[in-house]
Scaffold this motif. Structure first.
Motif, PDB file in Angstrom:
ATOM      1  N   SER A   1       1.230  -1.595  -0.078  1.00 16.07           N
ATOM      2  CA  SER A   1       0.085  -0.262  -0.412  1.00 16.07           C
ATOM      3  C   SER A   1       1.130   1.145   0.196  1.00 16.07           C
ATOM      4  O   SER A   1       2.008   1.129   0.085  1.00 16.07           O
ATOM      5  CB  SER A   1      -0.990   0.407   1.395  1.00 16.07           C
ATOM      6  OG  SER A   1      -0.704   0.084   1.796  1.00 16.07           O
ATOM      7  N   GLN A   2       0.102   2.567  -0.457  1.00 18.03           N
ATOM      8  CA  GLN A   2       0.752   3.412  -0.481  1.00 18.03           C
ATOM      9  C   GLN A   2       1.338   4.173   0.951  1.00 18.03           C
ATOM     10  O   GLN A   2       0.901   4.213   1.987  1.00 18.03           O
ATOM     11  CB  GLN A   2       0.332   4.624  -1.083  1.00 18.03           C
ATOM     12  CG  GLN A   2      -0.404   4.369  -2.758  1.00 18.03           C
ATOM     13  CD  GLN A   2      -1.590   5.242  -2.723  1.00 18.03           C
ATOM     14  OE1 GLN A   2      -1.392   6.620  -2.274  1.00 18.03           O
ATOM     15  NE2 GLN A   2      -1.912   5.198  -3.682  1.00 18.03           N
ATOM     16  N   LYS A   3       2.698   4.218   1.432  1.00 21.07           N
ATOM     17  CA  LYS A   3       3.331   4.648   1.837  1.00 21.07           C
ATOM     18  C   LYS A   3       4.264   6.616   2.418  1.00 21.07           C
ATOM     19  O   LYS A   3       4.926   6.343   1.447  1.00 21.07           O
ATOM     20  CB  LYS A   3       3.712   4.389   2.997  1.00 21.07           C
ATOM     21  CG  LYS A   3       4.390   4.035   4.195  1.00 21.07           C
ATOM     22  CD  LYS A   3       5.047   3.114   4.929  1.00 21.07           C
ATOM     23  CE  LYS A   3       4.906   2.669   6.688  1.00 21.07           C
ATOM     24  NZ  LYS A   3       5.839   1.803   7.381  1.00 21.07           N
ATOM     25  N   ILE A   4       3.364   6.867   2.796  1.00 19.74           N
ATOM     26  CA  ILE A   4       4.582   8.609   3.162  1.00 19.74           C
ATOM     27  C   ILE A   4       4.760   8.759   4.735  1.00 19.74           C
ATOM     28  O   ILE A   4       4.192   8.747   5.526  1.00 19.74           O
ATOM     29  CB  ILE A   4       3.405   9.478   2.325  1.00 19.74           C
ATOM     30  CG1 ILE A   4       3.101   9.660   1.343  1.00 19.74           C
ATOM     31  CG2 ILE A   4       4.634  10.607   2.531  1.00 19.74           C
ATOM     32  CD1 ILE A   4       1.787  10.631   0.667  1.00 19.74           C
ATOM     33  N   GLU A   5       6.414   9.018   4.828  1.00 20.52           N
ATOM     34  CA  GLU A   5       7.064   9.195   5.613  1.00 20.52           C
ATOM     35  C   GLU A   5       7.976  10.695   5.850  1.00 20.52           C
ATOM     36  O   GLU A   5       9.027  11.060   5.444  1.00 20.52           O
ATOM     37  CB  GLU A   5       8.242   7.879   6.316  1.00 20.52           C
ATOM     38  CG  GLU A   5       6.856   6.710   6.224  1.00 20.52           C
ATOM     39  CD  GLU A   5       8.050   5.203   7.020  1.00 20.52           C
ATOM     40  OE1 GLU A   5       7.300   4.197   7.526  1.00 20.52           O
ATOM     41  OE2 GLU A   5       9.194   5.879   6.869  1.00 20.52           O
ATOM     42  N   GLN A   6       6.857  10.883   6.567  1.00 19.25           N
ATOM     43  CA  GLN A   6       8.046  12.741   7.351  1.00 19.25           C
ATOM     44  C   GLN A   6       8.817  12.098   8.427  1.00 19.25           C
ATOM     45  O   GLN A   6       8.291  11.750   9.719  1.00 19.25           O
ATOM     46  CB  GLN A   6       7.610  13.733   7.610  1.00 19.25           C
ATOM     47  CG  GLN A   6       6.236  14.007   6.089  1.00 19.25           C
ATOM     48  CD  GLN A   6       5.775  14.847   6.491  1.00 19.25           C
ATOM     49  OE1 GLN A   6       4.569  15.319   6.145  1.00 19.25           O
ATOM     50  NE2 GLN A   6       6.150  16.518   6.405  1.00 19.25           N
ATOM     51  N   ASN A   7      10.402  12.289   8.171  1.00 21.72           N
ATOM     52  CA  ASN A   7      11.659  11.316   9.333  1.00 21.72           C
ATOM     53  C   ASN A   7      11.131  11.519  10.707  1.00 21.72           C
ATOM     54  O   ASN A   7      11.708  11.039  11.401  1.00 21.72           O
ATOM     55  CB  ASN A   7      13.525  12.268   8.899  1.00 21.72           C
ATOM     56  CG  ASN A   7      12.831  14.410   8.715  1.00 21.72           C
ATOM     57  OD1 ASN A   7      11.703  14.700   8.938  1.00 21.72           O
ATOM     58  ND2 ASN A   7      13.910  14.256   9.024  1.00 21.72           N
ATOM     59  N   SER A   8      10.123  12.701  10.955  1.00 21.85           N
ATOM     60  CA  SER A   8      10.404  12.687  12.555  1.00 21.85           C
ATOM     61  C   SER A   8       9.317  13.229  12.740  1.00 21.85           C
ATOM     62  O   SER A   8       8.989  14.615  11.951  1.00 21.85           O
ATOM     63  CB  SER A   8      10.950  13.690  13.119  1.00 21.85           C
ATOM     64  OG  SER A   8      11.692  14.858  12.504  1.00 21.85           O
ATOM     65  N   GLU A   9       8.414  13.311  13.813  1.00 23.40           N
ATOM     66  CA  GLU A   9       6.752  13.541  14.634  1.00 23.40           C
ATOM     67  C   GLU A   9       8.242  15.254  14.891  1.00 23.40           C
ATOM     68  O   GLU A   9       6.696  16.231  14.602  1.00 23.40           O
ATOM     69  CB  GLU A   9       6.492  13.408  15.749  1.00 23.40           C
ATOM     70  CG  GLU A   9       5.628  12.897  15.534  1.00 23.40           C
ATOM     71  CD  GLU A   9       5.406  11.442  16.624  1.00 23.40           C
ATOM     72  OE1 GLU A   9       4.980   9.747  16.438  1.00 23.40           O
ATOM     73  OE2 GLU A   9       5.027  12.343  18.012  1.00 23.40           O
ATOM     74  N   ALA A  10       8.771  15.721  15.329  1.00 25.87           N
ATOM     75  CA  ALA A  10       9.206  17.286  15.612  1.00 25.87           C
ATOM     76  C   ALA A  10      10.412  17.026  15.585  1.00 25.87           C
ATOM     77  O   ALA A  10      11.726  15.976  15.656  1.00 25.87           O
ATOM     78  CB  ALA A  10       9.048  17.346  17.832  1.00 25.87           C
TER      79      ALA A  10
END
Lengths: 113, 113
Positions: A1-10
């Motif tokens: 499935s498609q997945k988008i990750e942004q490196n860190s929450e903060a």
């Protein structure tokens, strides 16, 4: 499935430094990628768009890169200011039309004076 | 500046009640989106319209959610019956061309108790 990750929450950085935020994606072939800024209690605000055939885009203190081989975009804010503190969202668009964006969950940036 | 207007800004309701959220897109924008934002899932697409015609509502639980555009100046999102898991911020966005990004409203914060 498609997945988008942004490196860190903060991410916390010192005023004046360059903030670098990362957006990685899998199982997706976007035609373009957008970055949005979101302040608490407000809707996202569009900042920049970069197309799949573009390597880099700049707007004032903002710079975005897009590497479709690595499936990654980097978002830079140079000479950061406390007013840049917000959550930054990356979003992928699958074609050049007005189709829905798929969003990452965002990175909350705090610029400390 | 042109704005997307959403009403109400906040809504607290009891489980089982009907909830109606309204959106006035920017005049001239032919595409309207409904997104839901939670801490766990981020921004998720619920439905979208182009020239008032529904194109995709696969993100909505169809047994309880419905989205309509009775005219070009109004989009509605209804939940009936509402459940505590529907608690989230619901955003409407409109646009014409991804080059300019999409314009989001300030959202409706829904709490179902």
């Amino acid at each position: 499935s498609q997945k988008i990750e942004q490196n860190s929450e903060a991410l916390n950085i010192q005023e004046g430094k360059t903030a670098t935020l990362t957006c990685n994606y899998t199982n997706y072939s976007p035609a373009y990628l957008q970055w949005y800024r979101q302040d608490p209690g407000r809707g996202p605000v569009f900042l920049l768009l970069i197309r799949e055939n573009e390597k880099e885009k700049r707007k004032e203190r903002l710079k975005v890169t897009f590497d479709t081989t690595l499936k990654q975009s980097l978002f830079h804010i140079t000479a950061s200011q406390p007013a840049d503190s917000a959550t930054y969202l990356c979003a992928l668009g699958r074609d050049s039309g007005n189709t829905p964006l798929v969003f990452g969950k965002g990175t909350r940036l705090s610029v400390i004076a | 500046d042109a704005r997307v207007t959403q009403t109400p800004r906040h809504k607290v309701t009891e489980m089982g009640q009907e909830v109606t959220m309204r959106c006035q897109p920017i005049l001239g924008h032919n595409t309207v989106f409904w997104y839901r934002q939670t801490m766990m899932q981020g921004l998720e697409l619920l439905a979208y319209f182009r020239n008032r015609a529904p194109l995709d509502d696969s993100g909505m639980p169809k047994d309880r959610f419905s989205a309509e555009m009775p005219d070009a100046t109004l989009a509605t999102l209804k939940i009936q019956p509402s459940e505590p898991r529907d608690s989230a911020v619901y955003f409407c966005a409109s646009g014409t061309n991804p080059n300019y990004g999409y314009t989001f409203g300030s959202g409706t914060r829904l709490t179902v108790v």
